[in-house]
Enzyme design. Structure first.
Site, PDB file in Angstrom:
ATOM      1  NE  ARG A   1      -3.664  -3.371  -4.384  1.00 33.26           N
ATOM      2  CZ  ARG A   1      -4.277  -4.013  -3.470  1.00 33.26           C
ATOM      3  NH1 ARG A   1      -5.065  -3.376  -2.382  1.00 33.26           N
ATOM      4  NH2 ARG A   1      -3.779  -5.162  -3.267  1.00 33.26           N
TER       5      ARG A   1
ATOM      6  CD  GLU B   1      -2.190  -2.225  -8.174  1.00 31.59           C
ATOM      7  OE1 GLU B   1      -2.199  -1.506  -7.186  1.00 31.59           O
ATOM      8  OE2 GLU B   1      -2.320  -3.514  -8.442  1.00 31.59           O
TER       9      GLU B   1
HETATM   10  P1  DGT Z   1      -5.451  -9.057  -8.525  1.00 36.30           P
HETATM   11  O1  DGT Z   1      -5.988  -8.688  -9.607  1.00 36.30           O
HETATM   12  O2  DGT Z   1      -6.450  -9.234  -7.235  1.00 36.30           O
HETATM   13  O3  DGT Z   1      -4.748 -10.864  -8.517  1.00 36.30           O
HETATM   14  O4  DGT Z   1      -4.678  -8.267  -7.948  1.00 36.30           O
HETATM   15  P2  DGT Z   1      -2.853  -8.087  -8.040  1.00 36.30           P
HETATM   16  O5  DGT Z   1      -2.176  -9.037  -7.043  1.00 36.30           O
HETATM   17  O6  DGT Z   1      -2.364  -8.346  -9.564  1.00 36.30           O
HETATM   18  O7  DGT Z   1      -2.618  -6.414  -7.622  1.00 36.30           O
HETATM   19  P3  DGT Z   1      -2.274  -6.122  -6.315  1.00 36.30           P
HETATM   20  O8  DGT Z   1      -2.718  -4.771  -6.318  1.00 36.30           O
HETATM   21  O9  DGT Z   1      -2.826  -6.831  -5.315  1.00 36.30           O
HETATM   22  O10 DGT Z   1      -0.789  -5.675  -6.517  1.00 36.30           O
HETATM   23  C1  DGT Z   1       0.285  -6.110  -7.503  1.00 36.30           C
HETATM   24  C2  DGT Z   1       1.470  -6.434  -6.569  1.00 36.30           C
HETATM   25  O11 DGT Z   1       1.856  -5.149  -6.118  1.00 36.30           O
HETATM   26  C3  DGT Z   1       1.286  -7.353  -5.454  1.00 36.30           C
HETATM   27  O12 DGT Z   1       2.493  -8.053  -5.312  1.00 36.30           O
HETATM   28  C4  DGT Z   1       1.153  -6.426  -4.463  1.00 36.30           C
HETATM   29  C5  DGT Z   1       2.039  -5.145  -4.696  1.00 36.30           C
HETATM   30  N1  DGT Z   1       1.417  -3.913  -4.286  1.00 36.30           N
HETATM   31  C6  DGT Z   1       0.464  -3.193  -4.670  1.00 36.30           C
HETATM   32  N2  DGT Z   1       0.316  -2.093  -4.254  1.00 36.30           N
HETATM   33  C7  DGT Z   1       1.318  -1.919  -3.351  1.00 36.30           C
HETATM   34  C8  DGT Z   1       1.663  -1.010  -2.210  1.00 36.30           C
HETATM   35  O13 DGT Z   1       0.928   0.163  -2.265  1.00 36.30           O
HETATM   36  N3  DGT Z   1       2.562  -1.340  -1.541  1.00 36.30           N
HETATM   37  C9  DGT Z   1       3.400  -2.357  -1.498  1.00 36.30           C
HETATM   38  N4  DGT Z   1       4.290  -2.602  -0.812  1.00 36.30           N
HETATM   39  N5  DGT Z   1       3.072  -3.466  -2.293  1.00 36.30           N
HETATM   40  C10 DGT Z   1       1.883  -3.098  -3.072  1.00 36.30           C
END
Ligand code: DGT
Length: 250
Positions: free
Chosen positions: A117, A49
């Site tokens: 995602r 991502e």
């Molecule tokens: P992981 O590897 O499972 O720890 O995943 P993360 O937290 O690195 O990745 P992810 O997809 O949960 O999201 C990274 C950041 O971006 C997190 O603060 C949530 C935010 N985020 C991701 N996609 C979206 C979206 O479509 N909308 C909003 N509002 N926030 C998003």
């Protein structure tokens, strides 16, 4: 071609590669899981991502020169009512670009592509949740859905996923992992937000009560992977998870 209404099923391929998305709550462990997939299935094509892009969006002056940059992720968390629509347009666009990117070696036998995602969680998890929380105005949510449906219908089979891997853990566990990794933009995230996102994932991927507007995505197979127990340093747990993924794709 994905279109509104109707239904289809099975993990049918379109083109050479089988396309999967890795879904799950914030901080559940998607990046770690993706690395594990890479080590286990080195021939697979994995797409991470583009969080870094959201943290540094170039602003351009009249002559198109980059004059400064903005941390859109931080802006969205600090002022969700102001920046959520902008964020969702940008996150959708970056996810769509990643999905449409041609494979480096079109003739290579890379049988599986995995995206961290997708354009579907963008809508059916995040944008939906922001709308329900009142951070997307009804007009913004309507416009988002209008162009989302239009673009996916126009783009057709290239936007179809053949399977979804759902990393599942309780919101409390995700919060602990989120606090441990301490990404600065996420400092203000509360348990309630992770509970909302967990519920959106459950409705979409487990209960199937979220209305999905694309025929080719209504019955996409979902593999639910329990990652409540930390798998990062647990070789046996890793083996079990990889065996489930292998069985899912064969
Ligand atoms: P992981 O590897 O499972 O720890 O995943 P993360 O937290 O690195 O990745 P992810 O997809 O949960 O999201 C990274 C950041 O971006 C997190 O603060 C949530 C935010 N985020 C991701 N996609 C979206 C979206 O479509 N909308 C909003 N509002 N926030 C998003």
């Amino acid at each position: 071609m994905p279109r509104e209404g109707g239904s289809s099923g099975g993990m049918g391929r379109c083109g050479a590669a089988l396309r999967l998305a890795l879904e799950g709550n914030i901080a559940v462990g998607k990046s770690t899981f993706l690395k594990l997939l890479g080590a286990t299935f080195p021939q697979w094509h994995l797409v991470t991502e583009p969080v870094a892009q959201w943290q540094k969006v170039p602003a351009r002056g009249p002559a198109q020169a980059a004059v400064s940059s903005s941390n859109l992720l931080q802006m969205m968390y600090q002022e969700p009512a102001r920046w959520s629509y902008t964020f969702q347009t940008f996150s959708f666009l970056s996810r769509l670009k990643a999905m449409l990117e041609p494979l480096d070696e079109p003739e290579s036998p890379s049988p599986v592509q995995v995206f961290e995602r997708s354009i579907y969680s963008d809508r059916y998890v995040f944008a939906k949740n922001l709308s329900e929380a009142g951070h997307l105005q009804p007009l913004e949510w309507a416009i988002y859905q209008d162009w989302h449906s239009f673009l996916l219908r126009q783009l057709g089979p290239r936007t179809v996923l053949h399977g979804l891997l759902y990393l599942r853990a309780t919101p409390q566990t995700c919060l602990e992992r989120l606090r441990r990794r301490a990404r600065s933009e996420e400092q203000g995230i509360q348990l309630e937000y992770l509970q909302q996102l967990h519920a959106q994932h459950e409705q979409w991927l487990v209960e199937k009560s979220t209305e999905v507007h694309f025929a080719d995505m209504k019955h996409t197979p979902v593999l639910v992977l329990d990652v409540e127990k930390d798998f990062e340093h647990d070789v046996a747990a890793q083996g079990g998870l990889m065996a489930q993924v292998k069985a899912f794709v064969t």
